[in-house]
Scaffold this active site. Structure first.
Site, mmCIF file in Angstrom:
data_model
loop_
_atom_site.group_PDB
_atom_site.id
_atom_site.type_symbol
_atom_site.label_atom_id
_atom_site.label_comp_id
_atom_site.label_asym_id
_atom_site.label_seq_id
_atom_site.Cartn_x
_atom_site.Cartn_y
_atom_site.Cartn_z
ATOM 1 N N ASP A 46 0.935 -1.148 0.127
ATOM 2 C CA ASP A 46 -0.042 0.030 -0.101
ATOM 3 C C ASP A 46 0.949 1.343 0.016
ATOM 4 O O ASP A 46 2.193 1.173 0.119
ATOM 5 C CB ASP A 46 -0.858 0.048 1.122
ATOM 6 N N GLU A 92 2.562 5.038 -3.941
ATOM 7 C CA GLU A 92 2.607 5.986 -4.891
ATOM 8 C C GLU A 92 3.993 6.859 -5.255
ATOM 9 O O GLU A 92 4.357 7.272 -6.103
ATOM 10 C CB GLU A 92 1.412 7.000 -4.665
ATOM 11 N N ASP A 129 -8.997 3.827 -2.492
ATOM 12 C CA ASP A 129 -10.012 4.220 -1.395
ATOM 13 C C ASP A 129 -11.258 4.722 -1.886
ATOM 14 O O ASP A 129 -11.589 6.080 -1.920
ATOM 15 C CB ASP A 129 -9.312 5.187 -0.214
HETATM 16 O O1 MIG Z 1 -3.707 5.998 4.961
HETATM 17 O O2 MIG Z 1 -3.675 0.642 5.753
HETATM 18 O O3 MIG Z 1 -5.879 2.228 0.535
HETATM 19 O O4 MIG Z 1 -6.789 -0.045 1.717
HETATM 20 O O5 MIG Z 1 -6.713 -0.047 4.612
HETATM 21 C C1 MIG Z 1 -4.438 4.919 4.647
HETATM 22 C C2 MIG Z 1 -4.797 1.530 5.909
HETATM 23 C C3 MIG Z 1 -3.653 3.694 4.565
HETATM 24 C C4 MIG Z 1 -4.886 3.026 2.326
HETATM 25 C C5 MIG Z 1 -5.390 1.822 1.713
HETATM 26 C C6 MIG Z 1 -6.264 0.851 2.476
HETATM 27 C C7 MIG Z 1 -5.822 0.624 3.765
HETATM 28 C C8 MIG Z 1 -5.394 2.027 4.584
HETATM 29 N N1 MIG Z 1 -4.341 2.550 3.886
#
Ligand code: MIG
Length: 788
Positions: free
Chosen positions: A401, A404, A479
């Site tokens: 995650d 980016e 999200d």
């Molecule tokens: O700042 O890990 O898109 O799927 O549950 C949020 C917590 C960070 C974003 C991801 C989401 C995940 C969440 N993450």
């Protein structure tokens, strides 16, 4: 001067050219060099450089194992043009300005430069802003570009490629997480594609600024694109996917259902949730550990209180048919006591700012440093970090995650432009590396998981991606929000990613942000049943999102759709095999399958999964029916068995139980028995639902052990079923390529669409008795015939 008062430069007269086999160089008076490389009969690579030179050639996108070939190649010269001709394409080069025109063999224009290549010197950062403008045809439509939450046809839009963490993005938010600079055009029934392999921030303008121009440009690097001829859009996607690669087959369990939440903890909660799936007989294969499983968000650690014995937990879950997936983010907590931080620091593996300090940014763990995943040595190090999670604890997959990369509290939500990257030995700033950072993280994770999980198959999910990332991982769409609009957005994103070479993807079912109504959750589950990655995920602070969180009635309906998914696994796995080996997108927009049908090409909701199933989501509350378009041919309603003739809009009555799903007449849809998870049962029989009708059709069935690597040495079966309907006779012929000893010896064949009782059935020429339109057939049968 352009609109901004800046001088655009254009190539001038060609004075020289060279030819080396399939590579052509053209040099202009003003030092522009155009390099044209014929990659295959249908793929032509175009590069422009200024000052007479081109950059060293390097790409993260192109699959190194791809070898193009062409069967015909000639260069023709006239007074005004050069023309490079392959078996299917003629590329004209205008001698006075280096503008290109691509035509087919019958001289139809496929794609033509408008302003063509031009550039602006980029004083702030050095180098050029490289630009390209193409002519727009009157009714031309544009598709592609990865995860854009826009309508499928993006004509009239200007879109950007710059991966961004967009929490709660909306329809038309741009840019979001993924970076796929590949688009396709369609006009006069001719489809083609352009892949702009440049990782700088880039823009695509589809007749938005000027009606007559489709332009794309990047804030650095080179004008470097691949022109891909069709004329069929599906072939364009296949060729792009060949160029940028496909993954290997995933473990079969990963095509089952996944349950996720931010976050399930402590251990007792994970056990409770997984037990409840079994108790309620809701099939599921995977459970997720989001960031709260870690010790203070330190990657590769566990919170000792919440998870005192992760090994025992994971092994109990496995017993119960659940595979465990953990999240791993790129930010490494600045903590001198933390071994991974120490090692990364000592070895110099973290990204640095332009003037030398390390790149410090806040994410979940607080202040962090970030590995430079564009450095091969860093990737190697990272890929060595998974042994404990996988070998020791028994984790089955990893979820990347925030790659980016996302950084909190900074104006651009990411690294500043001056951050330095290795870029596999081509040192550069973040301007060039931003769009590949996530892909390179997923790549390093993939190599790690693959090593540790050997001989079983790796499973890695990513949020950010650049073209080619599909070789390493699957993805989810980020999200999203619990709304009807988002259900449609998710459906478009899945289709759009599939035609961008990235088939293995799904959305957070029910929406990540907010809480869906039981009805919205149900409809999204019914749609997700037909998306390659089938996972519910939600942010826990908005309420529970397990199938039982919405009342009794919902549990029963959701159970049905989960069961259907598990029954369709052989069909979905076959679609995956076609993706891997034939580059076929798993989900296909109608525009791609029926590009000569003026109505079909406008459709956004209806799509095909694999060769023979058409799905249309229900996208509003409380409908009595769904209006949708059924393309040409005969179709069977999957649930009612009723036959409809396509080529027109139809109205399908709907209840909460099902959404419209249609099967192409003449096809064979393989079904497994219902299982609570993949591998729960030894499969003793496969049901082949045969849809009697149509004219001619092809279906297939791929099968192997569902994990491991033996399939690569031929341990698989690939069956082709050809059907022909001829007046009062229907014949289905099987061809099998066998290399795998499957666990069943018989097929249950169900003939659907048979009216009355006055017919005779034959298996390999011998008359057989039907029992309620079905029969048991031995493995190895050659044909089944029905005569009226
Ligand atoms: O700042 O890990 O898109 O799927 O549950 C949020 C917590 C960070 C974003 C991801 C989401 C995940 C969440 N993450």
């Amino acid at each position: 001067m352009n609109d901004n008062g800046i001088v655009d430069n254009y190539p001038s007269l060609v004075v020289n050219h060279t030819i080396e086999k399939n590579i052509f160089h053209f040099y202009s008076v003003n030092q522009v060099v155009l390099k044209i490389e014929v990659i295959s009969d249908s793929i032509i690579r175009v590069r422009y450089g200024t000052e007479g030179t081109l950059e060293e050639d390097f790409s993260y996108a192109i699959d190194k194992t791809y070898v193009g070939s062409y069967s015909h190649l000639e260069l023709h010269e006239t007074e005004k043009t050069f023309m490079i001709e392959t078996k299917t394409v003629k590329c004209y080069i205008n001698k006075s300005n280096l503008k290109l025109t691509f035509k087919d063999i019958d001289e139809n224009v496929i794609n033509e430069d408008e302003k063509g290549y031009h550039w602006e010197e980029f004083h702030a950062s050095g180098g050029n802003i490289v630009k390209q403008s193409k002519h727009v045809f009157e009714k031309e439509m544009y598709f592609g570009l990865g995860d854009k939450p826009h309508s499928l046809n993006v004509r009239g839009k200007r879109l950007q490629i710059w991966g961004t963490d967009e929490y709660g993005f909306h329809k038309d938010t741009d840019p979001i997480y993924k970076n796929i600079p590949f688009y396709m055009g369609l006009h006069h029934g001719i489809g083609y594609g352009i892949f702009f392999d440049n990782t700088f921030r880039s823009f695509f303008d589809f007749a938005s600024e000027r009606n007559s121009a489709c332009s794309f440009w990047a804030e650095g690097g080179e004008m470097n694109y691949y022109f891909i001829a069709g004329p069929d859009l599906v072939d364009v996607v296949k060729r792009y996917t060949m160029l940028t690669g496909t993954p290997d087959l995933p473990p079969l369990w990963s095509l089952g259902y996944h349950q996720c939440k931010w976050s399930y903890y402590p251990e007792a909660n994970v056990r409770e949730v997984t037990d409840k799936f079994r108790e309620l007989r809701l099939p599921a294969d995977a459970i997720y550990f989001d960031i709260d499983y870690m010790d203070g968000f330190r990657c590769f650690t566990w919170d000792k209180e919440r998870f005192p014995d992760p090994k025992k937990l994971v092994s109990d879950l496995k017993e119960n048919g659940f595979k465990s997936i953990v999240i791993i983010d790129p930010g490494i907590k600045i903590d001198p006591e933390y071994s991974i931080f120490k090692e990364g620091l000592e070895k110099g593996y973290f990204c640095k700012r332009g003037d030398g300090p390390l790149m410090k940014g806040k994410v979940w763990p607080g202040d962090c440093y970030f590995p430079d995943f564009t450095n091969p040595e860093v990737r190697e190090w990272w890929s060595g970090l998974f042994d404990e999670l996988i070998d020791e604890i028994g984790i089955a997959g990893v979820w990347n995650d925030m790659n980016e990369p996302a950084v909190f509290e900074t104006p651009n939500k990411s690294f500043p432009d001056d951050v330095r990257h290795n870029y596999d030995g081509h040192e550069c700033s973040h301007r060039k590396a931003h769009n590949v950072y996530g892909m390179q993280m997923a790549r390093a994770t993939f190599h790690g998981v693959r090593k540790s999980i050997h001989p079983e198959r790796p499973f890695v999910i990513t949020r950010s991606a650049y073209s080619g990332a599909q070789r390493y991982c699957l993805g989810w769409t980020g999200d999203n929000i619990s709304s009807w609009e988002h259900l449609l957005v998710a459906n478009r994103q899945v289709q759009r990613m599939a035609v961008s070479g990235f088939s293995f993807i799904g959305s957070d079912i029910g929406g990540f942000i907010d809480h869906p109504s039981p009805e919205l959750y149900t409809r999204w589950m019914q749609l997700g049943t037909f998306h390659p990655f089938f996972r519910t995920h939600s942010s826990g602070d908005h309420g529970d999102q397990e199938p039982w969180s919405f009342g009794e009635k919902t549990i029963d309906v959701v159970r049905k759709t989960l069961e259907l998914r598990y029954q369709l696994l052989p069909y979905i796995y076959t679609a995956f095999y076609q993706y891997v080996s034939q580059y076929m997108p798993m989900t296909r927009p109608l525009a791609y399958v029926y590009q000569n049908d003026d109505i079909a090409i406008q459709k956004e909701e209806e799509f095909l999964l694999g060769d023979n199933i058409l799905i249309c989501p229900v996208s509003e509350p409380n409908p009595k029916s769904k209006f949708m378009y059924l393309p040409e041919g005969e179709w069977f309603n999957y649930f009612s068995g009723e036959k409809s003739i396509g080529g027109k809009d139809i109205e399908v009555p709907v209840t909460i139980e099902t959404i419209p799903v249609f099967v192409k007449a003449g096809s064979v849809i393989p079904h497994f028995p219902v299982q609570q998870y993949v591998g729960e049962k030894e499969i003793k029989e496969i049901t082949l639902k045969v849809y009697v009708g149509g004219t001619e059709n092809d279906s297939s069935l791929y099968e192997d052990r569902g994990n491991g690597k033996e399939h690569r040495s031929g341990k698989f079966n690939y069956r082709n079923f050809k059907s022909v309907m001829n007046g009062s006779q229907f014949k289905l012929t099987q061809h099998v390529q066998r290399g795998f000893n499957q666990s069943y010896d018989t097929f249950k064949v169900e003939l659907i669409g048979m009216e009355g009782t006055k017919y005779k059935a034959f298996v390999d020429g011998t008359a057989v008795k039907l029992n309620d339109h079905s029969l048991i057939v031995q493995e190895g049968f050659g044909d089944i015939e029905v005569k009226w």
